[in-house]
Design an enzyme around this catalytic site. Structure first.
Site, PDB file in Angstrom:
ATOM      1  N   CYS A  27      45.292  51.282  17.555  1.00  0.00           N
ATOM      2  CA  CYS A  27      46.035  51.029  18.795  1.00  0.00           C
ATOM      3  C   CYS A  27      47.196  52.009  18.928  1.00  0.00           C
ATOM      4  CB  CYS A  27      46.565  49.595  18.808  1.00  0.00           C
ATOM      5  SG  CYS A  27      45.303  48.313  18.751  1.00  0.00           S
ATOM      6  N   ASP A 537      39.864  28.899  46.906  1.00  0.00           N
ATOM      7  CA  ASP A 537      38.978  28.482  45.829  1.00  0.00           C
ATOM      8  C   ASP A 537      38.824  26.964  45.936  1.00  0.00           C
ATOM      9  OD1 ASP A 537      37.568  28.569  43.299  1.00  0.00           O
ATOM     10  OD2 ASP A 537      39.384  27.699  42.431  1.00  0.00           O
ATOM     11  N   ASP A 761      39.760  33.539  39.258  1.00  0.00           N
ATOM     12  CA  ASP A 761      40.316  33.886  40.569  1.00  0.00           C
ATOM     13  C   ASP A 761      41.206  35.121  40.513  1.00  0.00           C
ATOM     14  OD1 ASP A 761      39.171  31.615  41.784  1.00  0.00           O
ATOM     15  OD2 ASP A 761      40.806  30.361  41.046  1.00  0.00           O
TER      16      ASP A 761
END
Length: 872
Positions: A27, A537, A761
């Site tokens: 990383c 939703d 969502d």
């Protein structure tokens, strides 16, 4: 050579960036490669052990903000802090661009925004790089100073002290200028009676003539003083006003000159400075004027009254601006200063700042909950209205979450602290509101650009007016030219332009926060006005988001058969009759052993009716189709139709009802006792009580409401019918929700909002023009949104739209009146009415009008609070 080396060293900077999210050395390598590819980066080294990135870069090519963006684009994050700086002197600024520019120039500052209405700057900084001294130096370079309140840790107290300090300083300076101004006007009365003064009398002078006669009659000693002596007295009195009461104007104008900018300070300094300088020359060397055929008129009273009236406007403005942040002060004030915790078996009071995760906190009747946590003992009703907008108290018992800042009712309970300090819901709400109030709406950026060129244009008009009077005006031309020049400079008010948007945004976002609606920035507040499609939703947004028992249907035939058995006739197997309560007890007893979500709904319904469940023997699960067990010697089977048919149970008596319920979006679950079907448990994700009304209100506002869900078409259609949405799109995979939103935007060419609460969502929330997250949802959804509804009520969407429309209406009104005032006032100040009426506007009248314009803009923004309150 040494000069070249010095310039290179000045152009090269070194910064250390704390990096979060790294899990291994690979990383660190990825972050380092990302930094090294950045423009202007000379050297980068990332240490995985210390989680630090050290970067040497060219300051004229890149900056800290771009370096942090490189870290983030590599898939990681930089740990930054948001610093609030109360700044003295911002009340005189047209825009905060100069201060923002100086703050961003500090090594380690990622971003900076200035809120003129709040009188503060907010800077996102790398905490290990930026020092308070560096920020203080940047503020001073911009021509301002940090308020003494910056050293106060408590944000509520810091803001209160800063506001009080600003108000007190302005008030003291105003009283000196006002007192001197009144005395100066009295001393100027004899000078007004001179023939030259009568000849060049402006509007104010003409109105003052009767008063001048009256004053000389009351104070005849004034008539015995020579004109020269009066001028020297006025000079001595007015000088302290200019140097102390008005020093900020001149200091701000000088700072602007050094930075190549101009603002209100420039106009006032030029106007009062010119009038004062003209008067000093007329006092010290009157012969210069008389030899040129001019009267040595002085304007000391005008200088003092101009400064006094402008300061009066600033005093009123400071009081009004303090009220624009009332909402955020109320939010911050929700958290109590101390908390009662259990330490080593004893109850002790500690500062809220000293609470730690895991502490057991005791809340007594009527007290505020200090931090977020989970109830471990006791129960009570908690008032969360100031945080979520919910009007009714919410019952809390063991296992329920409580939110810091809410008010306990008549009960007492203990809870385990789960979030403290900056992590509490209240602290996050406050940060969101502060960020929103500090952010600039697109319309404000336009106003800032206009304000930036406004002052040079006004100075040009003032010089043009002066030239016209000198060339074509009546005698004494120079005096008329001087009056018009000063009046144009004084009447122009760029402050009204600068305050038009931020004051309305502060009031609007603060009022929204009190109703559980959190805007993340000015862009969202402005765009919400133009929404034409709202996509909802289903699960957790329109519905509660968890299954619940919504009905029970009993098998009347089984009950009748059992009754005939009691009458001595033939009866089927199944034993005595079973009522609804008994059937629910048997079903809940078996479901309590299960871990299925539908089973949890049955158990919750039994608990809600105070039905005590029994022990279960021989429990068996049938792989998602159902379960069985023995309760009080009775074999209970619960499941779907396929399981019933597999076990040879006749369900014909209830099959028709089950099909009807399934068509209506409810899940029918058969319950048999001793091989006889006794009834149906009807389970559904119930529609929120407020959803239908909220959707109807959105439609009444001219907004089309759609529902987008991954659920099956039959269930989605049933929910859609219950709430009357315009269109339903079902069976949509999470990855396709963003595509649907993008398609709506492209095909219809309108603003689209997405309202959701789950991880699935998040892409759609980010794609929409405005993403609105239900506050009860996941952190991912909240991060992707532009607006957060704290209470989870769809009525918050209506509030957001209405509030946006009202706020933008007020902003447009503010900007209109600010422009209208200047467009009308400046020509009058230049003297366009003089050829028709013989009236020339006085600089004193001009200063009063200028002060009133700023106050009226702030007052109009405060009116928004009443409009929002009445609409709530």
């Amino acid at each position: 050579m040494s000069e070249v080396q010095e310039s290179v060293e000045l152009a090269t900077r070194r910064v250390t960036i704390p990096v979060t999210g790294m899990t291994c050395a690979a990383c660190a390598s990825r972050v380092q490669r990302g930094l090294e590819r950045g423009a202007g980066v000379r050297e980068a080294a990332v240490n995985f052990g210390t989680e630090r990135a050290t970067v040497q870069y060219e300051a004229d090519v890149t900056d800290a903000a771009q370096l942090v963006e490189l870290v983030r684009s590599a898939g990681y994050d930089a740990r930054t802090e948001m610093v609030s700086l109360p700044v003295s002197g911002l009340e005189w600024a047209v825009s905060g661009e100069k201060l923002e520019r100086e703050l961003r120039a500090v090594a380690g500052v990622v971003s900076a925004t200035v809120n003129l209405a709040a009188g503060e700057a907010r800077a996102e900084v790398l905490p290990e790089v930026v020092t308070p001294e560096a920020l203080d130096a940047a503020v001073r370079r911009a021509g301002y100073a940090l308020s003494e309140a910056v050293a106060i840790a408590d944000p509520v107290e810091r803001e209160r002290v800063a506001r009080a300090q600003e108000y007190r300083t302005l008030l003291h300076r105003f009283w000196l200028a006002a007192a001197v101004g009144v005395v100066a006007m009295i001393l100027s009365m004899p000078l007004m009676m001179e023939p030259s003064a009568m000849q060049r009398a402006d509007l104010l002078d003409r109105l003052m003539m009767p008063l001048a006669h009256w004053t000389l009659g009351v104070f005849p000693v004034l008539g015995s003083l020579s004109a020269g002596m009066l001028r020297w007295l006025l000079l001595i009195m007015t000088t302290p006003v200019l140097l102390w009461s008005g020093r900020h104007f001149f200091r701000g104008a000088y700072s602007g000159l050094l930075h190549g900018t101009a603002d209100m300070n420039t106009l006032i300094a030029l106007g009062t400075g010119s009038a004062y300088a003209f008067s000093v020359v007329a006092t010290a060397a009157p012969g210069l004027f008389t030899r040129a055929g001019l009267a040595p008129d002085v304007y000391y009273e005008a200088v003092a009254m101009i400064i006094a009236l402008i300061l009066l406007g600033k005093v009123l403005e400071a009081r009004a601006k303090g009220r624009t942040s009332d909402a955020i002060r109320r939010l911050i004030g929700l958290q109590p200063k101390t908390a009662r915790v259990l330490r080593e078996g004893a109850e002790v009071d500690v500062d809220v700042a000293d609470l730690a995760v895991g502490d057991i906190v005791i809340v007594r009747p009527g007290e505020r909950v200090p931090v977020d946590g989970v109830v471990v003992r006791g129960r009570s009703a908690v008032d969360q209205s100031l945080l979520t907008g919910e009007s009714l108290p919410v019952e809390k018992a063991e296992g329920d979450e409580v939110v810091g800042g809410s008010i306990n009712g008549s009960g007492s309970f203990r809870f385990e602290a789960t979030k403290v300090g900056r992590d509490t819901a209240l602290a996050q709400i406050v940060r969101l509101v502060q960020d929103a109030q500090g952010a600039k709406a697109p319309i404000q950026r336009v106003a800032d650009r206009i304000a930036g060129i406004f002052v040079p244009i006004v100075v040009g008009i003032a010089l043009l007016a002066m030239a016209v009077w000198m060339l074509a005006g009546p005698e004494p031309r120079f005096v008329f030219a001087m009056v018009s020049f000063v009046t144009v400079l004084i009447i122009a008010c760029p402050c009204a332009l600068g305050l038009a948007t931020p004051t309305a945004v502060m009031v609007g976002t603060g009022a929204a926060a009190e109703r559980g609606v959190l805007f993340r920035g000015g862009d969202a507040l402005e765009i919400a006005r133009d929404l034409r499609v709202v996509v909802l939703d289903k699960t957790g947004t329109v519905t509660e988001g968890r299954p619940a028992l919504v009905g029970v249907a009993m098998n009347a035939a089984a009950a009748g058969a059992a009754a005939r058995d009691d009458g001595g006739q033939d009866a089927p197997a199944g034993g005595p009759p079973i009522d609804e309560r008994t059937m629910l007890m048997l079903a809940a007893s078996v479901e309590r052993v299960s871990e299925h979500p539908l089973g949890a709904a049955v158990v919750a319904a039994a608990d809600g009716r105070n039905i005590r469940t029994r022990d279960v023997a021989d429990f068996e699960s049938f792989g998602g189709r159902g379960i069985s067990g023995v309760v009080d010697g009775r074999r209970v089977l619960i499941g779907n139709r396929a399981l019933m048919e597999e076990r040879g149970v006749d369900v014909d008596a209830l099959a028709g009802r089950a099909d009807e319920e399934a068509e209506a979006g409810r899940t029918p679950v058969y319950v048999t006792v001793d091989d006889v079907v006794r009834g149906l448990l009807l389970i559904a994700d119930p529609v929120k009580a407020t959803s239908a009304a909220a959707i109807a209100e959105l439609q009444s506002l001219g907004i089309e409401v759609m529902m987008l869900t991954g659920d099956n078409a039959r269930t989605a259609a049933a929910v859609a019918r219950a709430v009357n949405v315009d269109e339903v799109i079902a069976d949509v995979l999470p990855a396709d929700k963003a595509r649907v939103i993008r398609q709506l935007q492209e095909e219809r060419g309108v603003r689209v909002a997405m309202v959701g609460d789950g991880i699935n969502d998040a892409p759609a929330l980010a794609q929409a023009d405005i993403g609105i997250a239900i506050g009860t949802g996941t952190d991912v959804a909240l991060e992707a949104s532009d607006v957060t509804l704290v209470g989870g009520d769809l009525g918050g969407v209506v509030t957001a739209v209405l509030l946006s429309r009202r706020t933008m209406r007020v902003i447009r009104q503010n900007l209109f009146w600010a422009f209208f005032y200047n467009v009308v006032g400046i020509p009058i100040a230049a003297g366009v009415l003089y050829p028709f009426s013989g009236v020339l506007l006085s600089p004193v009248f001009a200063s009063a009008a200028m002060a009133l314009s700023s106050v009226s803009v702030v007052g109009n923004s405060l009116r928004l609070r009443t409009a929002i309150r009445s609409a709530a």
